[in-house]
Design a protein around this motif. Sequence first.
Motif, mmCIF file in Angstrom:
data_model
loop_
_atom_site.group_PDB
_atom_site.id
_atom_site.type_symbol
_atom_site.label_atom_id
_atom_site.label_comp_id
_atom_site.label_asym_id
_atom_site.label_seq_id
_atom_site.Cartn_x
_atom_site.Cartn_y
_atom_site.Cartn_z
ATOM 1 N N MET A 1 -32.481 -9.311 -26.770
ATOM 2 C CA MET A 1 -31.939 -9.211 -25.410
ATOM 3 C C MET A 1 -30.893 -8.099 -25.355
ATOM 4 N N ALA A 2 -30.826 -7.431 -24.197
ATOM 5 C CA ALA A 2 -29.870 -6.339 -24.042
ATOM 6 C C ALA A 2 -28.451 -6.874 -23.976
ATOM 7 N N THR A 3 -27.519 -6.044 -24.398
ATOM 8 C CA THR A 3 -26.104 -6.347 -24.268
ATOM 9 C C THR A 3 -25.479 -5.346 -23.291
ATOM 10 N N VAL A 4 -24.270 -5.641 -22.867
ATOM 11 C CA VAL A 4 -23.536 -4.693 -22.027
ATOM 12 C C VAL A 4 -23.463 -3.343 -22.733
ATOM 13 N N HIS A 5 -23.220 -3.383 -24.047
ATOM 14 C CA HIS A 5 -23.106 -2.172 -24.857
ATOM 15 C C HIS A 5 -24.400 -1.368 -24.830
ATOM 16 N N SER A 6 -25.529 -1.996 -25.155
ATOM 17 C CA SER A 6 -26.796 -1.265 -25.246
ATOM 18 C C SER A 6 -27.262 -0.790 -23.874
ATOM 19 N N ALA A 7 -27.071 -1.617 -22.836
ATOM 20 C CA ALA A 7 -27.500 -1.219 -21.495
ATOM 21 C C ALA A 7 -26.693 -0.036 -20.981
ATOM 22 N N PRO A 132 -18.573 -9.621 -17.085
ATOM 23 C CA PRO A 132 -19.212 -8.681 -18.022
ATOM 24 C C PRO A 132 -20.527 -8.103 -17.520
ATOM 25 N N GLY A 133 -21.328 -8.904 -16.860
ATOM 26 C CA GLY A 133 -22.632 -8.425 -16.420
ATOM 27 C C GLY A 133 -22.576 -7.308 -15.408
ATOM 28 N N ASP A 134 -21.415 -7.098 -14.821
ATOM 29 C CA ASP A 134 -21.287 -6.049 -13.807
ATOM 30 C C ASP A 134 -20.920 -4.691 -14.402
ATOM 31 N N GLN A 165 -21.370 -8.899 -24.834
ATOM 32 C CA GLN A 165 -22.016 -9.938 -24.050
ATOM 33 C C GLN A 165 -23.472 -9.581 -23.740
ATOM 34 N N GLU A 166 -24.348 -10.611 -23.825
ATOM 35 C CA GLU A 166 -25.742 -10.398 -23.454
ATOM 36 C C GLU A 166 -25.858 -10.248 -21.940
#
Length: 529
Positions: A1-7, A132-134, A165-166
């Motif tokens: 699953m993607a993380t804030v970092h990878s996205a 975090p998701g934002d 965070q995922e």
Amino acid sequence: MATVHSATYQLLRKQGITKVFGNPGSNELPFLKNFPEDFQYILGLHEGVVLGIADGYSLATGEPALINLHAAAGSGNAMGALTNSWYSHSPLVITAGQQARSLCGVESMLSNVDAPQLPRPLVKWSYEPSYPGDVPRAMSQAIHTACQPAKGPVYLSIPHDDWHQEIDEDALLLADREVASASMPSDAQMQRLAERVNNAISPVIVLGPDVDAYRANNLAVELAEKLSAPVWVAPSASRCPFPTRHHCFRGVLPAAIAGISAKLDGHDLILVVGAPVFRYHQHAPGRYLPEGASLIHLTCDQQEAARAPMGDAIVGDIHGLMSSLVNLTRQTQRPAPAALPIPEPVAESAEGPIAPEALFDELNALAPDDAIFVKESTSTVTAFWQRVEMRQPGSYFFPAAGGLGFGLPAAVGVQIACPDRQVVAVIGDGSANYAITALWTAAQYEIPVIFIILKNGTYGALRWFSRILEAEDSPGLDVPGLDFCSIARGYGVDAVETKTRAEFKAAFNDALKAKRPVLIEVPTTTIEP
């Protein structure tokens, strides 16, 4: 699953932003963890220098530059440099690490209290994601906001515990978004504009930095030649929008109301393109416009249009506006303006210190035709424009808000952006100290800027102002005892002091061949702006 970092890194990669200009603190380390191999981190030793390097890079490329600062303290250190970026329409995406979310409320160490408020009013948009998701969406908004006209810096504060965070896979859709601007006047508006220009008896053109930023320089030449109109550069010039030896070129307008009105006297139409109307500095009250003159303002910045004290304005894409106007403009039968006389060369002298005018004569003769000059010697501005020919777009950069500390780091950033053109930084000894650590970055990354320090032991522009303001007894106007060669060598930059023109010529020619940063210290006389 993607993380804030990878996205977020995927978003940056898709947007072509693979350089990070920064000076890290603890809050930034989670963002820099597992730093991708296809990205480059460019370290500056002070946040003001970091922002200046990124600013130079962005100005030269026209593209957004990503900056990574440390919380409130780091952001504060960069604020002086940010004043120049705001007025130069630099699309900077400034990120700052924030303390962990659970610690912000108690204002623990390194909390950025009310972070979005800190950089205002020097940013177009400022934000801290509410969860975090934002974060990736906010980064996307920051990039697109910075790049929409008028371009400008934005600020994003990101809590450091958000990065791991995922995140939902839908966040990856952000990477493929495009946001384009397509603002142009209607055909009727352009026809009315062209009619006013074609019917003018004695038009004059005033060009600003956004002509150069939009690469409309050649269109400006074509328009001037069609109208046989004299061309001035708008006051407080931060870029060069017009070739300085063209027969229509008249110089840079003074930054004073009365002075501008006097220079433009006798013209019935003043066409201002890509500049505020106007950036005044010296307090010299007078009439905004000469008797019988009207003014038309073409700008990419609706705020510049709204706050102007006179004239009619059209807001749009500078290149598009100029292209359309050139096509609608008739060739006049008025005689072309005669070219300004080239200043007489300064006579050779075996004794120092060197007159800045003599140094600029040498620069004009020795520098490559496509050299880029980054200038921050405010007391020598007029002499430089008179004696150094600038031929090509993107050939000149100067602090847009007059904030010192721009020149050294901006030269580094411009050279990173333009590796095939030689960057020559012409810096006053007073200005150089505001951002001297930029030399370290130039040395560490082998960025071959030629730094020329004009050393006269005083704040030359302040000396001039002290006479105007009848404050010549003010303290703090002199800066004696500086040894820039020793400082430069301490940062890893080769350096030489030249006390005669012959020594300067030899040192400059050697620097052109060096392919690494070189500093040339030149004791000079003091002249007025």
